[in-house]
Design a protein around this motif. Structure first.
Motif, PDB file in Angstrom:
ATOM      1  N   GLY A 224       0.224  32.830 106.074  1.00 30.83           N
ATOM      2  CA  GLY A 224       0.949  31.578 106.215  1.00 30.83           C
ATOM      3  C   GLY A 224       0.136  30.458 106.837  1.00 30.83           C
ATOM      4  O   GLY A 224       0.633  29.342 106.974  1.00 30.83           O
TER       5      GLY A 224
ATOM      6  N   LYS B 166       0.110  32.378 101.523  1.00 27.98           N
ATOM      7  CA  LYS B 166       1.361  31.929 102.138  1.00 27.98           C
ATOM      8  C   LYS B 166       2.521  32.325 101.232  1.00 27.98           C
ATOM      9  O   LYS B 166       3.144  31.465 100.594  1.00 27.98           O
TER      10      LYS B 166
ATOM     11  N   GLY C  28       7.543  35.575 102.404  1.00 28.40           N
ATOM     12  CA  GLY C  28       6.967  36.384 103.471  1.00 28.40           C
ATOM     13  C   GLY C  28       6.587  37.782 103.024  1.00 28.40           C
ATOM     14  O   GLY C  28       6.100  37.940 101.907  1.00 28.40           O
TER      15      GLY C  28
ATOM     16  N   TYR D 108       7.272  37.367 107.198  1.00 25.30           N
ATOM     17  CA  TYR D 108       6.605  36.781 108.348  1.00 25.30           C
ATOM     18  C   TYR D 108       7.137  37.444 109.615  1.00 25.30           C
ATOM     19  O   TYR D 108       7.555  36.778 110.563  1.00 25.30           O
TER      20      TYR D 108
ATOM     21  N   SER E 149       3.714  25.742 105.823  1.00 24.89           N
ATOM     22  CA  SER E 149       5.108  25.369 105.623  1.00 24.89           C
ATOM     23  C   SER E 149       5.830  25.417 106.964  1.00 24.89           C
ATOM     24  O   SER E 149       5.830  26.457 107.639  1.00 24.89           O
TER      25      SER E 149
ATOM     26  N   GLN F  61       8.314  28.177 106.998  1.00 22.58           N
ATOM     27  CA  GLN F  61       7.746  29.497 107.254  1.00 22.58           C
ATOM     28  C   GLN F  61       7.369  29.675 108.712  1.00 22.58           C
ATOM     29  O   GLN F  61       7.502  30.770 109.277  1.00 22.58           O
TER      30      GLN F  61
ATOM     31  N   ARG G  17      10.459  30.609 110.506  1.00 18.42           N
ATOM     32  CA  ARG G  17      10.819  32.000 110.203  1.00 18.42           C
ATOM     33  C   ARG G  17       9.935  32.954 110.991  1.00 18.42           C
ATOM     34  O   ARG G  17      10.407  33.972 111.517  1.00 18.42           O
ATOM     35  N   SER G  18       8.661  32.639 111.075  1.00 15.74           N
ATOM     36  CA  SER G  18       7.740  33.481 111.834  1.00 15.74           C
ATOM     37  C   SER G  18       8.117  33.490 113.319  1.00 15.74           C
ATOM     38  O   SER G  18       8.200  34.545 113.956  1.00 15.74           O
TER      39      SER G  18
END
Length: 316
Positions: free
Chosen positions: A69, A75, A79, A81, A201, A204, A207-208
């Motif tokens: 990512g 990326k 995911g 992630y 992103s 992302q 989310r991670s």
């Protein structure tokens, strides 16, 4: 120089590893220089470790990893992630690059990955540097603040100068002008048809982050058996009391702090960072005699440092 090495991470994700200087030649026949793997934080990239890699290269094979990512690594839209994915990626990099037993140097999220790898795979890790990462849960409010912060970015930026000015001066999170912060974010931007946008992103990244901000990570920290240095910037996100508690929890923890440094310790105060980290690496990261001696150190060994980041011993 900047040499890219492709690594296959968990689930077949393509990862980019980087050497920014030639490693030293081995000594005796078949002897390799000790390995160091550098893990950036959320939104970072391996290139943020370039100056660190260059001074490390006098004694070690230092490799920076663009984590999934981030940077030039893949990326995947969906995911994963997760913590497991980041940890598995780091394990894969250590093994495929032939770095074990490795010293892991991690900043922020990369530091969490580093200590989770050390806890899970002690056979792979010789020593550990944890830079400005908290072990406590940050909670839902922290995640909401990040969502609001990402939404406030005035993207696309017309020029890189605009990137540097916004992140170094105009960002409401900046208490006083911080040119190094502006430079840091300029390195994670790419030019598109409509201007400059982040190479990652933001969705992302959230989310991670969501996979670790709601949980505390003290239990995994206590499982780290190798020598570990907990390092903070005086004005970073990891407070002194929590950092010293992390040192207490670590079976072989040590403490250091760097004056005049914020969260981006290694980037905005490179000399103070080196002064704080280099003695630890020289003692624990090289194997041979110094590493052999360290195995006799009693559990709970501590080293306190002065505001310059380097000092005598005293009983995130």
């Amino acid at each position: 120089m900047a040499r890219r090495i492709d690594v296959t991470g968990a689930d077949g994700v393509r990862l980019a590893a980087w050497e920014f200087a030639e490693p030293p030649k081995g000594g005796a026949e078949g002897e390799r220089p000790p390995g160091v793997l550098l893990l950036h934080g959320l939104m970072g990239r391996a290139a943020h470790w370039a100056s660190t890699s260059r001074w490390l290269a006098a004694r070690y094979r230092a490799v920076g990893l663009d984590q999934r990512g981030h940077g030039r690594s893949e990326k995947p839209a969906e995911g994963p992630y997760t913590r497991d994915a980041y940890v598995a990626d780091a394990e894969a990099a250590i093994e495929q690059l032939g770095l074990a037993p490795v010293t892991l140097v991690g900043h922020a999220m990369g530091a969490l990955t580093a200590w989770q790898v050390a806890a899970k795979r002690p056979d792979l890790v010789r020593a550990l540097v944890i830079c400005d990462m908290r072990a406590s849960a940050l909670g839902a409010a922290s995640q909401r603040e990040w969502e609001e912060w990402f939404a406030s970015w005035p993207v696309p930026f017309a020029t890189l100068s605009d990137v540097r000015k916004w992140f170094g001066e105009d960002d409401p999170r900046v208490e006083r002008p911080n040119p190094a912060r502006g430079d840091f974010f300029a390195e994670v931007m790419a030019e598109r048809a409509d201007g400059w946008r982040p190479v990652f992103s933001r969705r992302q990244m959230l989310r991670s982050r969501a996979t670790w901000v709601f949980d505390a990570h003290w239990e995994e920290l206590a499982q780290v058996r190798c020598p570990a240095l907990v390092l903070r910037g005086i004005d970073g996100v990891l407070g002194r009391a929590e950092a010293q508690e992390m040192v207490r929890v670590l079976p072989r923890g040590q403490y250091a702090e760097v004056a005049d440094a914020g969260h981006l310790v290694h980037y905005d105060q490179p000399e103070g960072w080196r002064t704080a980290v280099q003695p630890f690496l020289e003692r624990f990261a090289e194997g041979s005699r110094s590493d052999g001696d360290s195995t006799n150190s009693p559990p709970g060994e501590r080293a306190m440092t002065d505001r310059a980041g380097h000092g005598g011993s005293e009983g995130r």
